[in-house]
Structures are given as structure tokens and as C-alpha cells.
Design an enzyme around this catalytic site. Structure first.
Site, PDB file in Angstrom:
ATOM      1  N   ASP A   1      39.236  43.016  40.911  1.00 33.87           N
ATOM      2  CA  ASP A   1      39.385  41.557  41.145  1.00 33.87           C
ATOM      3  C   ASP A   1      40.748  41.209  41.732  1.00 33.87           C
ATOM      4  OD1 ASP A   1      40.722  41.926  38.676  1.00 33.87           O
ATOM      5  OD2 ASP A   1      39.830  40.149  37.717  1.00 33.87           O
TER       6      ASP A   1
ATOM      7  N   SER B   1      37.818  37.274  24.920  1.00 38.71           N
ATOM      8  CA  SER B   1      37.865  36.150  23.981  1.00 38.71           C
ATOM      9  C   SER B   1      38.890  35.112  24.456  1.00 38.71           C
ATOM     10  CB  SER B   1      38.192  36.631  22.570  1.00 38.71           C
ATOM     11  OG  SER B   1      39.433  37.287  22.560  1.00 38.71           O
ATOM     12  N   SER B   2      39.964  35.542  25.128  1.00 36.46           N
ATOM     13  CA  SER B   2      40.944  34.532  25.562  1.00 36.46           C
ATOM     14  C   SER B   2      40.419  33.693  26.718  1.00 36.46           C
ATOM     15  CB  SER B   2      42.321  35.124  25.897  1.00 36.46           C
ATOM     16  OG  SER B   2      42.278  36.467  26.129  1.00 36.46           O
TER      17      SER B   2
ATOM     18  N   GLY C   1      40.526  40.921  20.854  1.00 40.35           N
ATOM     19  CA  GLY C   1      41.211  42.170  21.164  1.00 40.35           C
ATOM     20  C   GLY C   1      40.246  43.303  21.457  1.00 40.35           C
TER      21      GLY C   1
ATOM     22  N   ASP D   1      37.458  37.221  34.500  1.00 42.38           N
ATOM     23  CA  ASP D   1      37.044  36.795  33.161  1.00 42.38           C
ATOM     24  C   ASP D   1      36.841  35.281  33.108  1.00 42.38           C
ATOM     25  OD1 ASP D   1      37.563  39.449  32.773  1.00 42.38           O
ATOM     26  OD2 ASP D   1      39.388  39.141  31.609  1.00 42.38           O
TER      27      ASP D   1
ATOM     28  N   LEU E   1      36.414  41.847  25.445  1.00 48.00           N
ATOM     29  CA  LEU E   1      35.245  41.052  25.836  1.00 48.00           C
ATOM     30  C   LEU E   1      35.652  39.634  26.243  1.00 48.00           C
ATOM     31  CD1 LEU E   1      32.716  42.239  23.087  1.00 48.00           C
ATOM     32  CD2 LEU E   1      32.939  43.072  25.441  1.00 48.00           C
TER      33      LEU E   1
ATOM     34  N   HIS F   1      38.957  46.592  37.810  1.00 49.02           N
ATOM     35  CA  HIS F   1      40.275  46.596  38.465  1.00 49.02           C
ATOM     36  C   HIS F   1      40.151  46.370  39.971  1.00 49.02           C
ATOM     37  CE1 HIS F   1      42.683  47.579  34.914  1.00 49.02           C
ATOM     38  NE2 HIS F   1      41.617  48.266  34.524  1.00 49.02           N
TER      39      HIS F   1
HETATM   40  C1  GLA Z   1      40.978  42.366  32.532  1.00 50.67           C
HETATM   41  C2  GLA Z   1      41.477  41.269  33.457  1.00 50.67           C
HETATM   42  C3  GLA Z   1      40.525  41.063  34.633  1.00 50.67           C
HETATM   43  C4  GLA Z   1      40.217  42.393  35.329  1.00 50.67           C
HETATM   44  C5  GLA Z   1      39.836  43.466  34.322  1.00 50.67           C
HETATM   45  C6  GLA Z   1      39.702  44.828  34.955  1.00 50.67           C
HETATM   46  O1  GLA Z   1      39.782  41.982  31.932  1.00 50.67           O
HETATM   47  O2  GLA Z   1      41.612  40.051  32.745  1.00 50.67           O
HETATM   48  O3  GLA Z   1      41.063  40.129  35.525  1.00 50.67           O
HETATM   49  O4  GLA Z   1      41.297  42.803  36.124  1.00 50.67           O
HETATM   50  O5  GLA Z   1      40.779  43.565  33.268  1.00 50.67           O
HETATM   51  O6  GLA Z   1      38.623  44.838  35.833  1.00 50.67           O
END
Ligand code: GLA
Length: 388
Positions: free
Chosen positions: A38, A127-128, A122, A172, A125, A36
Site C-alpha cells: 500500500d 483494531s486501531s 495488538g 487498514d 487485525l 506491504h
Molecule cells: C499495516 C499497515 C498497512 C499495511 C500493512 C502491510 O497493517 O497499517 O498500511 O502497510 O501493515 O501490508
């Protein structure tokens, strides 16, 4: 990995009756530390994992995109001249990426393909993000667009934010685009600079899947984001140069009790301390210090649990079982939280016993299936041009 590659190529041949020219792969991820942060312009330390989305494809001479999903037993078809309306389901990631690439001025060609993957869906990890980057790589290869990983990650994030409607940060997509074999990546989410960092020698990452539904994940995630943004506006009254929590130090926060509500203070304290932990974790990894890295992971989990309040009963249980297990240096939830996965840093020779020692009591105490696997850092999105 080899088997998915083979499977997607075989299935392509079944569907279309010939061997395709192109094959792409884009990985899921775990985040070692920096959660949390980014969307607060801060630091993260993820690694791309050996679970990925694969697409076998052939460019077309027209503007049609046709993609069969082996996992969803479904097919997405649309014309690049009229991508259509937003809808729900996996096809939105395909349309959304096409839309974002076109918005950026790229001229796209159609293609036909088959997609499969082994990033559990879901499960937190990514996947999207893996699907988005695989689709972006497919379009880039089919349309001769030069591949610039950070730019492509940003376009995929835009697809997710504006087309799919999930207000995620950049982590991600960026790690799925830029991952490096054998390395985690320190990412500065303000400049998008990446720095490869090796895991301490003689350690492995164990993924602990809670199998718990991720209730409220979307709305709670957006709430956390907006609390951080309002905290920044409050802090600007005293420090006008602050544009994100990234610009705030622990010392500044200690002088800000009159500006922030107790809730804003706890959320901000997580983000500010988590950024500091990422930098400390990078130093520990460079020094090969698994003990310190493990302690920082633990502190990150506690902060996510108590200050940011994104853990769950199941994730707390996985982390506490991991911490009682011999050979484990540290454990924490990974990704957004509210369910999904935890990870543990473990000695390789202890990994097999640790998996059992964690998952058996977890299943007994929760009645959930839960599962574990050992993972390793892999490369980001890649393409193969196949010789026929
Ligand atoms: C999800 C979001 C990321 C990031 C994390 C928490 O994976 O897609 O952008 O904010 O939560 O670190």
C-alpha cells in the site's frame, strides 16, 4: 455482533441515564493478499471482518467530547476548542481523528458516548483503524458532515501518521471505511479506486492468531518503508518516470542489479512480485479458482518470509501447520507481520477440524495460547439513527 450492539446501548444507558440517538460500527480487517504494497502505491485485497468497534453516542450542545471505554475501563474527555497535547493510549485515536477532521476544515460538535469492540488488540487485525473510523463516523453523524468513505479513510490515516505517529499506509483505514458485505475489495492504493471481489464459492477464511508479542513492529515497519523509498531513488536514475515501486515490473527489476544493493533488491522483489500476485489473485477469485488463490497466498507468505523478512517463527509455524491440514487451499501471514495473525483459505466443511488440527500442535510447540476463528466479509463503517 448483535450482542455488542446491545451491550454498548445498555452501558450507555447505565452511564448517562437515557437512550442515545446514534450508534456506529467500524470493522477490523484481514488482508487476503497484497502485503506491504500500500505504501508503495500498489494493490491490496483486504476484507472487512465481523469483528468491530461500536460506539453509542449522543451529540452535545457544546464542544466537549466524553467517551467511556468498556474495554479499557477508562474515559477520554477533551474540548474541541483545545484538543490538548499528544499523549499515549487509546484516547490518542479519538483526539487524533478530531484533530484531522478539524485540519480538513470540518466544524465539529461535541458528543458523549460509550465504546466497546471485539477486534483483538495488538493482533494485526487493525483494531486501531476500526477505532479511528468509528470515531470519524461518530463525529460525522453528530456534526452533520457528509460521509465520503475514502476521504474519511485518508483523514484517519493522517491522524495515525501525524498525531499518533505511526507511518502506516492507507489499507487498514480504507477497508474499514469501504468494506462490503460478502466481498473482499481490490484497492488501487494510488487512485484509491476499489473493486469488490467475491471469495471463491465454497471457501471460508480462517484467522489464526499467534498470540506472540509484536516486537520491533514499529521500527522495522518504518525501516521497510524507507528501504523501498531509497530503492525508488536508485531506480529513477535509469527510469525517471518511476515514482513508486508500483511503477516497476519484474522485467525492469531484472535489469537493475547494478543499481540496487542486495537488500534493496530483495525488498523490491517482494513488492513488485506481490503486486503481480494481487492481480492474479483477483483473476482467480473471479474465476472461482480456490486452488490458484491458495497457491498465490502461499507464494506471498514465502516472499514476505524470505525477501521482505517480516514473518516470525510463530507465523511460519501456523502457516506450515495449515498447509498440512486437509481442506486448506493456502495460508499466509496477514497485516504488517512480526507477529499477529495468519489466515487460511479453507473448505467450509473442513473448517472446524482444521482449527483443531492447527491450534493444538501450535500450542504444544510454542507454549503460546493462540486461537482461531472463522470470519466473513462485512460492511465498512456504518451508522444507525435510533428511534426512541
Ligand atoms: C499495516 C499497515 C498497512 C499495511 C500493512 C502491510 O497493517 O497499517 O498500511 O502497510 O501493515 O501490508
Amino acid at each position: 455482533m448483535a450482542s455488542l450492539r446491545k451491550r454498548v446501548l445498555n452501558e450507555f444507558k447505565q452511564y448517562f441515564g437515557y437512550v442515545p440517538d446514534l450508534l456506529v460500527r467500524a470493522p477490523g480487517r484481514v488482508n487476503l493478499i497484497g502485503e506491504h504494497t500500500d505504501y508503495n502505491d500498489g494493490f491490496v485485497l483486504p476484507m472487512a471482518i465481523d469483528r468491530a468497534v461500536w460506539i453509542a453516542l449522543q451529540p452535545r450542545q457544546n464542544a466537549q467530547v466524553v467517551l467511556h471505554s468498556l474495554d479499557f475501563r477508562d474515559c477520554v474527555r477533551f474540548s474541541l476548542e483545545d484538543i490538548g497535547e499528544r499523549d499515549k493510549g487509546w484516547g490518542e485515536y479519538v483526539r487524533g481523528v478530531a484533530w484531522a477532521l478539524q485540519q480538513a476544515g470540518h466544524r465539529l460538535r461535541g458528543w458523549e458516548g460509550v465504546v466497546t469492540g471485539d477486534v483483538p488488540r495488538g493482533s494485526g487485525l487493525s483494531s486501531s483503524a476500526a477505532l479511528e473510523l468509528a470515531v470519524a463516523r461518530a463525529f460525522a453523524a453528530a456534526s452533520d458532515i457528509p460521509w465520503h468513505p475514502p476521504e474519511m479513510a485518508q483523514l484517519c490515516q493522517r491522524a495515525e501518521n501525524e498525531w499518533v505517529g505511526v507511518h502506516c499506509g492507507i489499507m487498514d483505514q480504507l477497508i474499514s471505511a469501504c468494506g462490503e458485505r460478502g466481498r473482499a475489495l481490490q484497492i488501487d492504493c494510488r487512485s484509491l479506486r476499489t473493486e469488490p471481489v467475491p471469495l471463491p464459492t465454497h471457501t471460508q477464511i480462517l484467522v489464526l492468531y499467534s498470540a506472540a508479542p509484536r516486537n520491533l513492529a514499529g521500527s522495522a515497519y518504518n525501516q521497510r518503508r524507507s528501504t523501498c523509498e531509497t530503492a525508488v531513488r536508485q531506480l529513477q536514475q535509469r527510469w525517471p518516470a518511476v515514482t513508486a515501486l508500483r511503477d516497476v515490473s519484474s522485467t525492469m527489476l531484472a535489469q537493475a542489479a547494478d543499481l540496487l544493493s542486495p537488500l534493496q533488491m530483495r525488498r523490491a522483489r517482494h513488492v513488485v512480485s506481490e503486486n503481480e500476485r494481487v492481480l492474479a489473485a483477483v483473476a482467480a477469485m473471479r474465476a472461482g479458482d480456490a486452488q490458484t488463490l491458495g497457491r498465490l497466498m502461499q507464494a506471498s507468505h514465502d516472499s514476505l518470509r524470505h525477501d521482505y523478512e517480516v514473518s516470525s517463527r510463530e507465523l511460519d509455524l501456523l502457516v506450515s501447520l495449515a498447509m498440512q491440514t486437509p481442506g486448506v487451499y493456502g495460508a499466509r501471514l496477514t497485516g504488517a507481520g512480526f507477529g499477529g495473525c495468519a489466515i487460511a483459505l479453507v473448505q467450509p466443511e473442513a473448517a472446524a477440524a482444521a482449527r483443531r488440527a492447527i491450534i493444538e500442535p501450535y500450542r504444544a510447540q510454542t507454549g503460546l495460547r493462540g486461537s482461531t476463528f472463522v470470519t466473513m466479509p462485512t460492511a465498512g463503517a456504518e451508522v444507525w439513527r435510533l428511534r426512541r
